[in-house]
Design an enzyme around this catalytic site. Structure first.
Site, PDB file in Angstrom:
ATOM      1  N   ASN A   9     -38.473 -24.958  13.987  1.00 31.58           N
ATOM      2  CA  ASN A   9     -37.073 -24.944  14.458  1.00 31.58           C
ATOM      3  C   ASN A   9     -36.821 -26.191  15.046  1.00 31.58           C
ATOM      4  O   ASN A   9     -37.286 -26.283  16.302  1.00 31.58           O
ATOM      5  CB  ASN A   9     -36.718 -23.503  15.088  1.00 31.58           C
ATOM      6  CG  ASN A   9     -35.037 -23.676  15.505  1.00 31.58           C
ATOM      7  OD1 ASN A   9     -34.448 -24.728  14.869  1.00 31.58           O
ATOM      8  ND2 ASN A   9     -34.770 -22.792  16.334  1.00 31.58           N
ATOM      9  N   LYS A  11     -34.004 -27.505  16.046  1.00 32.54           N
ATOM     10  CA  LYS A  11     -32.894 -27.571  16.860  1.00 32.54           C
ATOM     11  C   LYS A  11     -32.139 -28.738  16.949  1.00 32.54           C
ATOM     12  O   LYS A  11     -32.233 -29.522  15.869  1.00 32.54           O
ATOM     13  CB  LYS A  11     -33.455 -26.987  18.512  1.00 32.54           C
ATOM     14  CG  LYS A  11     -34.379 -25.871  18.672  1.00 32.54           C
ATOM     15  CD  LYS A  11     -34.337 -25.473  19.903  1.00 32.54           C
ATOM     16  CE  LYS A  11     -35.575 -24.356  19.993  1.00 32.54           C
ATOM     17  NZ  LYS A  11     -35.426 -23.506  21.193  1.00 32.54           N
ATOM     18  N   HIS A  95     -29.836 -16.825  16.093  1.00 34.37           N
ATOM     19  CA  HIS A  95     -30.981 -17.398  17.059  1.00 34.37           C
ATOM     20  C   HIS A  95     -30.419 -17.124  18.209  1.00 34.37           C
ATOM     21  O   HIS A  95     -29.223 -17.209  18.559  1.00 34.37           O
ATOM     22  CB  HIS A  95     -31.243 -19.035  16.677  1.00 34.37           C
ATOM     23  CG  HIS A  95     -32.253 -19.530  17.569  1.00 34.37           C
ATOM     24  ND1 HIS A  95     -32.105 -19.855  18.915  1.00 34.37           N
ATOM     25  CD2 HIS A  95     -33.647 -19.792  17.092  1.00 34.37           C
ATOM     26  CE1 HIS A  95     -33.250 -20.271  19.396  1.00 34.37           C
ATOM     27  NE2 HIS A  95     -34.146 -20.199  18.242  1.00 34.37           N
ATOM     28  N   GLU A  97     -30.138 -18.725  20.807  1.00 39.37           N
ATOM     29  CA  GLU A  97     -29.394 -19.974  21.525  1.00 39.37           C
ATOM     30  C   GLU A  97     -27.992 -19.886  21.041  1.00 39.37           C
ATOM     31  O   GLU A  97     -27.057 -20.131  21.722  1.00 39.37           O
ATOM     32  CB  GLU A  97     -29.952 -21.510  21.257  1.00 39.37           C
ATOM     33  CG  GLU A  97     -31.148 -21.489  22.238  1.00 39.37           C
ATOM     34  CD  GLU A  97     -32.382 -22.371  21.554  1.00 39.37           C
ATOM     35  OE1 GLU A  97     -32.054 -23.194  20.706  1.00 39.37           O
ATOM     36  OE2 GLU A  97     -33.380 -22.547  22.127  1.00 39.37           O
ATOM     37  N   GLU A 167     -37.953 -12.749  18.429  1.00 41.23           N
ATOM     38  CA  GLU A 167     -37.911 -13.873  19.194  1.00 41.23           C
ATOM     39  C   GLU A 167     -37.595 -13.576  20.408  1.00 41.23           C
ATOM     40  O   GLU A 167     -36.239 -13.516  20.621  1.00 41.23           O
ATOM     41  CB  GLU A 167     -37.356 -14.930  18.811  1.00 41.23           C
ATOM     42  CG  GLU A 167     -37.541 -15.583  17.766  1.00 41.23           C
ATOM     43  CD  GLU A 167     -37.096 -17.229  17.482  1.00 41.23           C
ATOM     44  OE1 GLU A 167     -37.979 -18.080  17.354  1.00 41.23           O
ATOM     45  OE2 GLU A 167     -35.917 -17.513  17.792  1.00 41.23           O
ATOM     46  N   GLY A 173     -39.025 -21.414  24.618  1.00 39.89           N
ATOM     47  CA  GLY A 173     -38.770 -22.676  25.461  1.00 39.89           C
ATOM     48  C   GLY A 173     -39.418 -22.547  26.716  1.00 39.89           C
ATOM     49  O   GLY A 173     -39.267 -23.410  27.573  1.00 39.89           O
ATOM     50  N   SER A 213     -42.504 -19.922  22.186  1.00 40.43           N
ATOM     51  CA  SER A 213     -43.588 -20.599  22.635  1.00 40.43           C
ATOM     52  C   SER A 213     -44.897 -20.693  21.931  1.00 40.43           C
ATOM     53  O   SER A 213     -46.042 -20.585  22.641  1.00 40.43           O
ATOM     54  CB  SER A 213     -43.736 -20.138  24.277  1.00 40.43           C
ATOM     55  OG  SER A 213     -42.868 -20.612  24.910  1.00 40.43           O
TER      56      SER A 213
HETATM   57  C1  PEP Z   1     -37.163 -21.051  18.793  1.00 41.99           C
HETATM   58  O1  PEP Z   1     -36.327 -22.179  19.092  1.00 41.99           O
HETATM   59  O2  PEP Z   1     -37.013 -20.364  17.842  1.00 41.99           O
HETATM   60  C2  PEP Z   1     -38.527 -21.161  19.589  1.00 41.99           C
HETATM   61  C3  PEP Z   1     -39.253 -20.046  19.391  1.00 41.99           C
HETATM   62  O3  PEP Z   1     -38.875 -22.209  20.661  1.00 41.99           O
HETATM   63  P1  PEP Z   1     -40.277 -22.551  21.348  1.00 41.99           P
HETATM   64  O4  PEP Z   1     -41.291 -22.431  20.253  1.00 41.99           O
HETATM   65  O5  PEP Z   1     -39.868 -23.756  21.896  1.00 41.99           O
HETATM   66  O6  PEP Z   1     -39.951 -21.212  22.218  1.00 41.99           O
END
Ligand code: PEP
Length: 249
Positions: A9, A11, A95, A97, A167, A173, A213
């Site tokens: 992803n 973003k 998501h 976010e 998630e 992040g 992460s």
């Molecule tokens: C994400 O944006 O779905 C995500 C898991 O980000 P990260 O791997 O940076 O934690």
């Protein structure tokens, strides 16, 4: 058992030229056929050029959002059919976010899931609890609600084309990954919920992927868990070397 499903992803990162450079390098490293599904979720602007550049390759494309209406006066929005025409096969929906920063609720997330399926896109439905909800022992109830409402009104035929991403918001992040056993517990729970809704067979075939992460150092342990069928990587998908390590795990 679904094939390993490895998605990045991006973003709001990568211009068209940056995206094309990355995708070209990735496609050279992973020529078809591949035994894993490899997906890049790029920004809207990069989708069409990427769709053309990646035709015939083993790298598939995802959008990061979609509107639920087919057309109309919705300034700034993009429909599922528009995405499909770029060469996109998948779309991330719900998501954290988007839930947190743009106020998306389960009801509209469900409309997006259904609009994607109707147009022939595979939705990647994201669910997951915040740190506060985990602390309050609400992880299971939050995930249950997001999943049930997100998958509301889907048919067994629909669920064959859906992917669920667990998630945990506290792991996105932050550099803080869920321990593999901790993620496995929720993945098992999600699979059981899908089984309750659509039956055991369809639940076994549904890819349930983990995000939060993920990096080259933790991918193997996560993928060793029986109910983790893949990952959605954010930060680590921005660099072609680290994303390649994750794909190879
Ligand atoms: C994400 O944006 O779905 C995500 C898991 O980000 P990260 O791997 O940076 O934690």
């Amino acid at each position: 058992m679904p094939r390993p499903f490895i998605a990045g992803n991006w973003k709001m990162h990568k211009t068209i030229s940056e995206a094309l450079e990355f995708a070209g390098a990735l496609a050279r490293r992973f020529p078809p056929p591949q035994e894993r599904d490899i997906i890049i979720a790029a920004s809207y602007t990069a989708l069409h050029p990427l769709g053309r550049a990646l035709q015939g390759s083993a790298i598939h494309l995802s959008a990061q959002n979609v509107h639920w209406e087919e057309r109309g006066a919705f300034t700034g929005e993009v429909s599922a059919r528009m995405l499909l025409e770029t060469g996109c096969r998948y779309v991330i929906v719900g998501h954290s976010e988007r839930r947190r920063l743009f106020g998306e609720k389960n009801g509209e997330i469900n409309l997006k899931v259904r609009a994607a399926l109707k147009a022939g896109l595979k939705p990647i439905l994201c669910v997951g609890e915040t740190l506060e909800e985990r602390g309050d022992d609400k992880t299971f109830s939050v995930v249950r609600k997001q999943l049930k409402e997100g998958l509301n009104n889907l048919t067994p035929g629909d669920i064959r084309h859906a992917i669920v991403a667990y998630e945990p918001v506290w792991a996105i992040g932050t550099g803080r990954t869920a321990a593999p056993a901790q993620a496995q517990e929720i993945h098992r729970f999600i699979r059981q919920l899908i089984a309750d809704l659509f039956g055991e067979d369809l639940a076994e075939g549904t890819p349930i992927i983990y995000g939060g992460s993920v990096n080259p150092a933790n991918i193997r342990d996560l993928m060793a868990e029986p109910d983790i069928n893949g990952v959605l990587a954010g930060g680590a998908s921005l660099d072609v070397d680290s994303f390649s390590e994750i794909i190879k795990f």
